[in-house]
Design a protein around this motif. Structure first.
Motif, PDB file in Angstrom:
ATOM      1  N   LEU A   1       0.828  -1.212   0.000  1.00  0.00           N
ATOM      2  CA  LEU A   1       0.000   0.000   0.000  1.00  0.00           C
ATOM      3  C   LEU A   1       0.863   1.262   0.000  1.00  0.00           C
ATOM      4  O   LEU A   1       0.341   2.369   0.050  1.00  0.00           O
ATOM      5  CB  LEU A   1      -0.909   0.003   1.238  1.00  0.00           C
ATOM      6  N   MET A   2       2.173   1.078  -0.029  1.00  0.00           N
ATOM      7  CA  MET A   2       3.066   2.246   0.030  1.00  0.00           C
ATOM      8  C   MET A   2       3.116   2.919  -1.340  1.00  0.00           C
ATOM      9  O   MET A   2       3.032   2.253  -2.378  1.00  0.00           O
ATOM     10  CB  MET A   2       4.482   1.799   0.420  1.00  0.00           C
ATOM     11  N   PRO A   3       3.285   4.261  -1.353  1.00  0.00           N
ATOM     12  CA  PRO A   3       3.393   4.938  -2.648  1.00  0.00           C
ATOM     13  C   PRO A   3       4.705   4.604  -3.353  1.00  0.00           C
ATOM     14  O   PRO A   3       4.754   4.537  -4.572  1.00  0.00           O
ATOM     15  CB  PRO A   3       3.313   6.415  -2.299  1.00  0.00           C
TER      16      PRO A   3
ATOM     17  N   GLY B   1      -9.546  -1.908  -6.417  1.00  0.00           N
ATOM     18  CA  GLY B   1     -10.297  -0.694  -6.718  1.00  0.00           C
ATOM     19  C   GLY B   1      -9.523   0.589  -6.499  1.00  0.00           C
ATOM     20  O   GLY B   1     -10.132   1.624  -6.231  1.00  0.00           O
ATOM     21  N   TYR B   2      -8.191   0.582  -6.592  1.00  0.00           N
ATOM     22  CA  TYR B   2      -7.419   1.810  -6.367  1.00  0.00           C
ATOM     23  C   TYR B   2      -6.260   1.878  -7.354  1.00  0.00           C
ATOM     24  O   TYR B   2      -5.491   0.912  -7.489  1.00  0.00           O
ATOM     25  CB  TYR B   2      -6.867   1.829  -4.932  1.00  0.00           C
ATOM     26  N   VAL B   3      -6.146   3.002  -8.054  1.00  0.00           N
ATOM     27  CA  VAL B   3      -5.037   3.163  -9.000  1.00  0.00           C
ATOM     28  C   VAL B   3      -3.978   4.044  -8.342  1.00  0.00           C
ATOM     29  O   VAL B   3      -4.212   5.231  -8.096  1.00  0.00           O
ATOM     30  CB  VAL B   3      -5.527   3.836 -10.311  1.00  0.00           C
TER      31      VAL B   3
ATOM     32  N   ALA C   1       0.974   2.815   5.000  1.00  0.00           N
ATOM     33  CA  ALA C   1       0.517   3.725   3.938  1.00  0.00           C
ATOM     34  C   ALA C   1       0.442   5.117   4.563  1.00  0.00           C
ATOM     35  O   ALA C   1       0.168   5.233   5.759  1.00  0.00           O
ATOM     36  CB  ALA C   1      -0.861   3.304   3.435  1.00  0.00           C
ATOM     37  N   PRO C   2       0.675   6.166   3.752  1.00  0.00           N
ATOM     38  CA  PRO C   2       0.689   7.515   4.345  1.00  0.00           C
ATOM     39  C   PRO C   2      -0.723   8.060   4.530  1.00  0.00           C
ATOM     40  O   PRO C   2      -1.052   9.133   4.046  1.00  0.00           O
ATOM     41  CB  PRO C   2       1.495   8.327   3.330  1.00  0.00           C
ATOM     42  N   VAL C   3      -1.561   7.271   5.200  1.00  0.00           N
ATOM     43  CA  VAL C   3      -2.966   7.663   5.387  1.00  0.00           C
ATOM     44  C   VAL C   3      -3.344   7.631   6.867  1.00  0.00           C
ATOM     45  O   VAL C   3      -4.516   7.671   7.208  1.00  0.00           O
ATOM     46  CB  VAL C   3      -3.913   6.705   4.610  1.00  0.00           C
TER      47      VAL C   3
ATOM     48  N   LEU D   1       2.184  -3.970   9.039  1.00  0.00           N
ATOM     49  CA  LEU D   1       3.194  -2.960   9.361  1.00  0.00           C
ATOM     50  C   LEU D   1       2.577  -1.572   9.465  1.00  0.00           C
ATOM     51  O   LEU D   1       1.812  -1.162   8.585  1.00  0.00           O
ATOM     52  CB  LEU D   1       4.261  -2.929   8.268  1.00  0.00           C
ATOM     53  N   CYS D   2       2.960  -0.849  10.503  1.00  0.00           N
ATOM     54  CA  CYS D   2       2.641   0.568  10.678  1.00  0.00           C
ATOM     55  C   CYS D   2       1.130   0.815  10.485  1.00  0.00           C
ATOM     56  O   CYS D   2       0.330   0.255  11.214  1.00  0.00           O
ATOM     57  CB  CYS D   2       3.514   1.405   9.750  1.00  0.00           C
ATOM     58  N   TRP D   3       0.706   1.597   9.487  1.00  0.00           N
ATOM     59  CA  TRP D   3      -0.740   1.822   9.343  1.00  0.00           C
ATOM     60  C   TRP D   3      -1.465   0.507   9.082  1.00  0.00           C
ATOM     61  O   TRP D   3      -2.603   0.325   9.518  1.00  0.00           O
ATOM     62  CB  TRP D   3      -1.026   2.834   8.209  1.00  0.00           C
ATOM     63  N   GLY D   4      -0.806  -0.412   8.389  1.00  0.00           N
ATOM     64  CA  GLY D   4      -1.417  -1.729   8.135  1.00  0.00           C
ATOM     65  C   GLY D   4      -1.751  -2.421   9.450  1.00  0.00           C
ATOM     66  O   GLY D   4      -2.797  -3.072   9.576  1.00  0.00           O
TER      67      GLY D   4
ATOM     68  N   VAL E   1      11.251   4.734  13.730  1.00  0.00           N
ATOM     69  CA  VAL E   1       9.851   5.077  13.993  1.00  0.00           C
ATOM     70  C   VAL E   1       9.548   6.325  13.170  1.00  0.00           C
ATOM     71  O   VAL E   1      10.355   7.258  13.141  1.00  0.00           O
ATOM     72  CB  VAL E   1       9.627   5.385  15.495  1.00  0.00           C
ATOM     73  N   SER E   2       8.405   6.343  12.493  1.00  0.00           N
ATOM     74  CA  SER E   2       8.079   7.488  11.658  1.00  0.00           C
ATOM     75  C   SER E   2       6.575   7.561  11.474  1.00  0.00           C
ATOM     76  O   SER E   2       6.024   7.043  10.517  1.00  0.00           O
ATOM     77  CB  SER E   2       8.772   7.312  10.292  1.00  0.00           C
ATOM     78  N   ARG E   3       5.922   8.172  12.464  1.00  0.00           N
ATOM     79  CA  ARG E   3       4.451   8.247  12.341  1.00  0.00           C
ATOM     80  C   ARG E   3       3.882   9.388  13.175  1.00  0.00           C
ATOM     81  O   ARG E   3       4.515   9.869  14.103  1.00  0.00           O
ATOM     82  CB  ARG E   3       3.796   6.904  12.692  1.00  0.00           C
TER      83      ARG E   3
HETATM   84  C1  LIG Z   1       2.481   5.436   9.011  1.00  0.00           C
HETATM   85  C2  LIG Z   1       2.931   4.509   7.981  1.00  0.00           C
HETATM   86  O1  LIG Z   1       2.304   3.533   7.673  1.00  0.00           O
HETATM   87  S1  LIG Z   1       4.421   4.890   7.299  1.00  0.00           S
HETATM   88  C3  LIG Z   1       4.249   4.556   5.647  1.00  0.00           C
HETATM   89  C4  LIG Z   1       4.064   5.759   4.851  1.00  0.00           C
HETATM   90  N1  LIG Z   1       5.312   6.327   4.437  1.00  0.00           N
HETATM   91  C5  LIG Z   1       5.590   6.606   3.203  1.00  0.00           C
HETATM   92  O2  LIG Z   1       4.793   6.376   2.316  1.00  0.00           O
HETATM   93  C6  LIG Z   1       6.891   7.228   2.949  1.00  0.00           C
HETATM   94  C7  LIG Z   1       7.081   7.571   1.516  1.00  0.00           C
HETATM   95  N2  LIG Z   1       6.029   8.441   0.983  1.00  0.00           N
HETATM   96  C8  LIG Z   1       6.253   9.660   0.534  1.00  0.00           C
HETATM   97  O3  LIG Z   1       7.369  10.131   0.621  1.00  0.00           O
HETATM   98  C9  LIG Z   1       5.069  10.443  -0.025  1.00  0.00           C
HETATM   99  O4  LIG Z   1       3.876   9.785   0.300  1.00  0.00           O
HETATM  100  C10 LIG Z   1       5.195  10.638  -1.561  1.00  0.00           C
HETATM  101  C11 LIG Z   1       6.405  11.522  -1.808  1.00  0.00           C
HETATM  102  C12 LIG Z   1       5.404   9.314  -2.280  1.00  0.00           C
HETATM  103  C13 LIG Z   1       3.920  11.286  -2.124  1.00  0.00           C
HETATM  104  O5  LIG Z   1       3.432  12.304  -1.266  1.00  0.00           O
HETATM  105  P1  LIG Z   1       2.402  13.493  -1.675  1.00  0.00           P
HETATM  106  O6  LIG Z   1       2.827  14.104  -2.952  1.00  0.00           O
HETATM  107  O7  LIG Z   1       2.290  14.351  -0.475  1.00  0.00           O
HETATM  108  O8  LIG Z   1       0.994  12.789  -1.824  1.00  0.00           O
HETATM  109  P2  LIG Z   1       0.232  12.156  -3.060  1.00  0.00           P
HETATM  110  O9  LIG Z   1      -0.945  13.033  -3.355  1.00  0.00           O
HETATM  111  O10 LIG Z   1       1.130  11.796  -4.198  1.00  0.00           O
HETATM  112  O11 LIG Z   1      -0.369  10.816  -2.378  1.00  0.00           O
HETATM  113  C14 LIG Z   1       0.335  10.145  -1.467  1.00  0.00           C
HETATM  114  C15 LIG Z   1      -0.264   8.830  -1.120  1.00  0.00           C
HETATM  115  O12 LIG Z   1      -1.214   8.986  -0.105  1.00  0.00           O
HETATM  116  C16 LIG Z   1      -2.097   7.901  -0.137  1.00  0.00           C
HETATM  117  N3  LIG Z   1      -3.435   8.462  -0.001  1.00  0.00           N
HETATM  118  C17 LIG Z   1      -3.731   9.754   0.261  1.00  0.00           C
HETATM  119  N4  LIG Z   1      -5.046   9.886   0.470  1.00  0.00           N
HETATM  120  C18 LIG Z   1      -5.581   8.669   0.324  1.00  0.00           C
HETATM  121  C19 LIG Z   1      -6.900   8.146   0.456  1.00  0.00           C
HETATM  122  N5  LIG Z   1      -7.957   8.921   0.754  1.00  0.00           N
HETATM  123  N6  LIG Z   1      -7.087   6.821   0.257  1.00  0.00           N
HETATM  124  C20 LIG Z   1      -6.065   6.022  -0.055  1.00  0.00           C
HETATM  125  N7  LIG Z   1      -4.796   6.457  -0.162  1.00  0.00           N
HETATM  126  C21 LIG Z   1      -4.569   7.763   0.015  1.00  0.00           C
HETATM  127  C22 LIG Z   1      -1.802   7.097  -1.368  1.00  0.00           C
HETATM  128  O13 LIG Z   1      -0.993   6.006  -0.968  1.00  0.00           O
HETATM  129  C23 LIG Z   1      -0.996   8.058  -2.207  1.00  0.00           C
HETATM  130  O14 LIG Z   1      -0.020   7.460  -3.005  1.00  0.00           O
HETATM  131  P3  LIG Z   1      -0.322   6.350  -4.112  1.00  0.00           P
HETATM  132  O15 LIG Z   1      -1.552   6.780  -4.865  1.00  0.00           O
HETATM  133  O16 LIG Z   1       0.890   6.318  -4.954  1.00  0.00           O
HETATM  134  O17 LIG Z   1      -0.536   5.066  -3.352  1.00  0.00           O
END
Ligand SMILES: CC(=O)SCCNC(=O)CCNC(=O)[C@H](O)C(C)(C)COP(=O)(O)OP(=O)(O)OC[C@H]1O[C@@H](n2cnc3c(N)ncnc32)[C@H](O)[C@@H]1OP(=O)(O)O
Ligand SMILES: N[C@@H](CCO)C(=O)O
Length: 305
Positions: A43-45, A74-76, A108-110, A141-144, A191-193
């Motif tokens: 689920l990570m970007p 259902g998610y791109v 995931a960063p959500v 892991l983490c948000w998961g 740790v990063s949350r």
């Molecule tokens: C707490 C944890 O679990 S830690 C794990 C999270 N940590 C990381 O992801 C670290 C790396 N990530 C990053 O550095 C950043 O997210 C970046 C640079 C990749 C992109 O950040 P931004 O430009 O601010 O946001 P952007 O609009 O591109 O969307 C970021 C992500 O948020 C998530 N997201 C945001 N809103 C939603 C939502 N409503 N539903 C689902 N996913 C969402 C998606 O994962 C999206 O990326 P994806 O479509 O590639 O999966």
């Protein structure tokens, strides 16, 4: 040893350069062993980075581990090239008839959104339910992990006043657990949350045991003995420079976060970070693989019955 990943997956080149043992199809077939089937719900970007990190830590045991990458149907994803998703990922719809020894669900960063605001939340809930009948053990892991604890036990996550960020010392609470075998008494974990889970919310859940905790960073690893779930809130799988990249990204965005603690020598971001968690990362994931291997049925069809 040997992790079995698709030939062209970008992780292969990185891991081969590092000396990680990757098994070729021809050798895998020759070995008289049933590979462990591990599904990674990524689920990570930054999917390529995460695939590589997880493949690296799964590759440390003598068993064959076959990694299947999948993502919600259902998610791109916005940040991963479409071709990469087409070449290497299957949707949940495509794999839901199959059985797996293990399922890893990434962060995931959500985490600052309510669960219900996450686009794939309902599908993730269905995946969690499916895992009860199709997967032997879950590693979240983490948000998961927050999502799984919420789904299976109704446990909430809580917003922190500021981002918890750094490589914090943690205590192992029960060295007799197979998952904790061989880990140091005190281990440093990235740790990063912005959110946390709290010990008091686990009260009344007799099957949940806390195996790692930190005075400064709070709960870290919770084991669900009944469901065979491992919930890890922090990031032993992170590369040496992952926190550095997050720090610089947030600085650039103007986010008011401090320097990650206990990470750079002398807390000086101009100095290269030193990896103090790699050994324990490999050990924890090898222990998890062992835990799965010792308990999963030989006949894959029997998983979840
Ligand atoms: C707490 C944890 O679990 S830690 C794990 C999270 N940590 C990381 O992801 C670290 C790396 N990530 C990053 O550095 C950043 O997210 C970046 C640079 C990749 C992109 O950040 P931004 O430009 O601010 O946001 P952007 O609009 O591109 O969307 C970021 C992500 O948020 C998530 N997201 C945001 N809103 C939603 C939502 N409503 N539903 C689902 N996913 C969402 C998606 O994962 C999206 O990326 P994806 O479509 O590639 O999966
Ligand atoms: N580790 C994450 C936390 C936010 O979800 C990041 O810094 O991107």
């Amino acid at each position: 040893m040997p992790i079995k990943i698709p030939h062209d997956l970008p992780a292969r080149e990185t891991l081969e350069r590092e000396g990680v043992l990757i098994i070729r199809d021809t050798d895998a077939i020759r070995q008289d062993i049933r590979p462990l089937r591990i599904a990674l719900l990524n689920l990570m970007p930054k999917k390529i980075e995460t695939e590589t990190q997880i493949a690296r830590v799964l590759a440390g045991t003598p068993l064959q581990v076959e990694m299947t990458l999948f993502a919600p149907s259902g998610y791109v994803p916005k940040n991963t090239p479409r071709e990469h998703m087409i070449d290497f990922y299957r949707s949940w719809e495509e794999i839901r008839q199959e059985k797996f020894d293990g399922l890893i669900v990434t962060g995931a960063p959500v985490e600052q959104l309510p669960f219900e605001a996450v686009v794939y939340w309902e599908e993730l809930r269905r995946i969690f339910d499916w895992s009860l009948t199709h997967v032997h053990g879950l590693f979240a892991l983490c948000w998961g992990a927050q999502a799984a604890l919420h789904h299976f036990h109704g446990i909430p996550k809580h917003q922190l006043p500021e981002k918890r960020f750094g490589v914090f010392p943690h205590r192992v609470l029960d060295h007799t657990s197979l998952l904790m075998r061989g880990l140091d008494d005190e281990i440093r974990i990235p740790v990063s949350r912005h959110t946390e889970n709290r010990r008091e919310d686990l009260a009344g859940h007799a099957d949940l045991e806390v195996l790692m905790e930190s005075d400064e960073a709070g709960l870290c690893l919770v084991h669900d003995r009944r469901l065979r779930h491992v919930h890890m809130f922090n990031h032993l799988e992170y590369d040496s420079t992952t926190l550095d990249a997050e720090y610089r990204r947030d600085l650039e965005k103007g986010d008011p976060i401090g320097v990650p603690r206990y990470y750079y020598p002398g807390d000086d971001p101009s100095r290269a970070p030193v990896n103090t968690w790699r050994g324990n990362a490999h050990l924890l994931y090898s222990n998890w693989i062992n835990y799965i291997y010792q308990t999963t049925p030989f006949d894959v069809a029997q998983i979840g019955r």
